[in-house]
Design a protein around this motif. Structure first.
Motif, short mmCIF file in Angstrom:
data_model
loop_
_atom_site.label_atom_id
_atom_site.label_comp_id
_atom_site.label_asym_id
_atom_site.label_seq_id
_atom_site.Cartn_x
_atom_site.Cartn_y
_atom_site.Cartn_z
N ARG A 71 4.17 -1.06 2.43
CA ARG A 71 4.41 -2.49 2.65
C ARG A 71 3.23 -3.15 3.35
O ARG A 71 3.26 -4.34 3.60
CB ARG A 71 5.68 -2.70 3.45
CG ARG A 71 6.89 -2.25 2.70
CD ARG A 71 8.12 -2.42 3.50
NE ARG A 71 9.23 -1.85 2.76
CZ ARG A 71 10.38 -2.42 2.64
NH1 ARG A 71 10.61 -3.57 3.23
NH2 ARG A 71 11.34 -1.85 1.96
N GLY A 72 2.23 -2.36 3.65
CA GLY A 72 1.05 -2.90 4.32
C GLY A 72 -0.21 -2.54 3.56
O GLY A 72 -0.36 -2.88 2.39
N ARG A 73 -1.06 -1.77 4.20
CA ARG A 73 -2.36 -1.44 3.62
C ARG A 73 -2.38 -0.09 2.91
O ARG A 73 -3.45 0.41 2.56
CB ARG A 73 -3.42 -1.49 4.71
CG ARG A 73 -3.56 -2.91 5.25
CD ARG A 73 -4.50 -3.03 6.41
NE ARG A 73 -5.84 -2.58 6.05
CZ ARG A 73 -6.80 -2.43 6.93
NH1 ARG A 73 -6.58 -2.69 8.20
NH2 ARG A 73 -7.98 -2.01 6.56
N GLY A 74 -1.22 0.50 2.70
CA GLY A 74 -1.14 1.76 1.97
C GLY A 74 -1.88 2.86 2.71
O GLY A 74 -1.81 2.97 3.94
N LEU A 75 -2.61 3.68 1.96
CA LEU A 75 -3.35 4.78 2.56
C LEU A 75 -4.48 4.31 3.46
O LEU A 75 -4.99 5.07 4.27
CB LEU A 75 -3.89 5.71 1.47
CG LEU A 75 -2.83 6.49 0.70
CD1 LEU A 75 -3.46 7.24 -0.46
CD2 LEU A 75 -2.07 7.44 1.61
N SER A 76 -4.85 3.05 3.37
CA SER A 76 -5.89 2.49 4.24
C SER A 76 -5.33 2.04 5.59
O SER A 76 -6.08 1.54 6.43
CB SER A 76 -6.56 1.30 3.55
OG SER A 76 -7.21 1.72 2.37
N THR A 77 -4.04 2.21 5.80
CA THR A 77 -3.41 1.82 7.05
C THR A 77 -4.12 2.51 8.22
O THR A 77 -4.26 3.73 8.23
CB THR A 77 -1.92 2.20 7.06
OG1 THR A 77 -1.27 1.52 5.98
CG2 THR A 77 -1.25 1.84 8.37
N PRO A 78 -4.60 1.73 9.19
CA PRO A 78 -5.27 2.35 10.33
C PRO A 78 -4.28 3.10 11.22
O PRO A 78 -3.11 2.74 11.32
CB PRO A 78 -5.89 1.16 11.07
CG PRO A 78 -5.16 -0.04 10.60
CD PRO A 78 -4.58 0.28 9.26
N VAL A 79 -4.79 4.14 11.85
CA VAL A 79 -3.99 4.95 12.77
C VAL A 79 -4.73 5.00 14.10
O VAL A 79 -5.90 5.39 14.15
CB VAL A 79 -3.78 6.37 12.21
CG1 VAL A 79 -2.93 7.19 13.17
CG2 VAL A 79 -3.16 6.34 10.83
#
Length: 94
Positions: A71-79
């Protein structure tokens, strides 16, 4: 502070019995990088989570901070350091 990747026990056979992985924040700045790091050590698990294009399989859901990454940036979601990446595999029955 490490990033923790948590996978369900149903996937433990693909990860040498492990369900939690501690990664340095340097190797897990995004969901993609975290899954890459886990997949390098446990390639069978990596293939269970992502398809041949490197995208999440349809039945795999990933959450960071309680939010579904799709629902956001997918696999690019920052951690961020100290966060937990929770992997949940949908199980169908009948």
């Amino acid at each position: 502070m490490p990033v923790t990747v948590v996978v369900p026990s149903v996937l433990a056979a693909a990860s040498g019995g492990r369900t939690q992985f501690q990664l340095s924040d340097a190797e897990a700045a995004s969901v993609r990088e975290a899954l890459d790091a886990v997949g390098r050590d446990y390639p069978v698990l990596g293939r269970r989570l992502r398809d041949e294009r490197g995208e999440l399989r349809r039945h795999v859901n990933v959450y960071v901070g309680g939010e579904d990454v799709r629902r956001g940036r997918g696999l690019s979601t920052p951690v961020a350091a100290g966060q937990e990446i929770l992997v949940i595999q949908s199980i169908a029955g009948g």
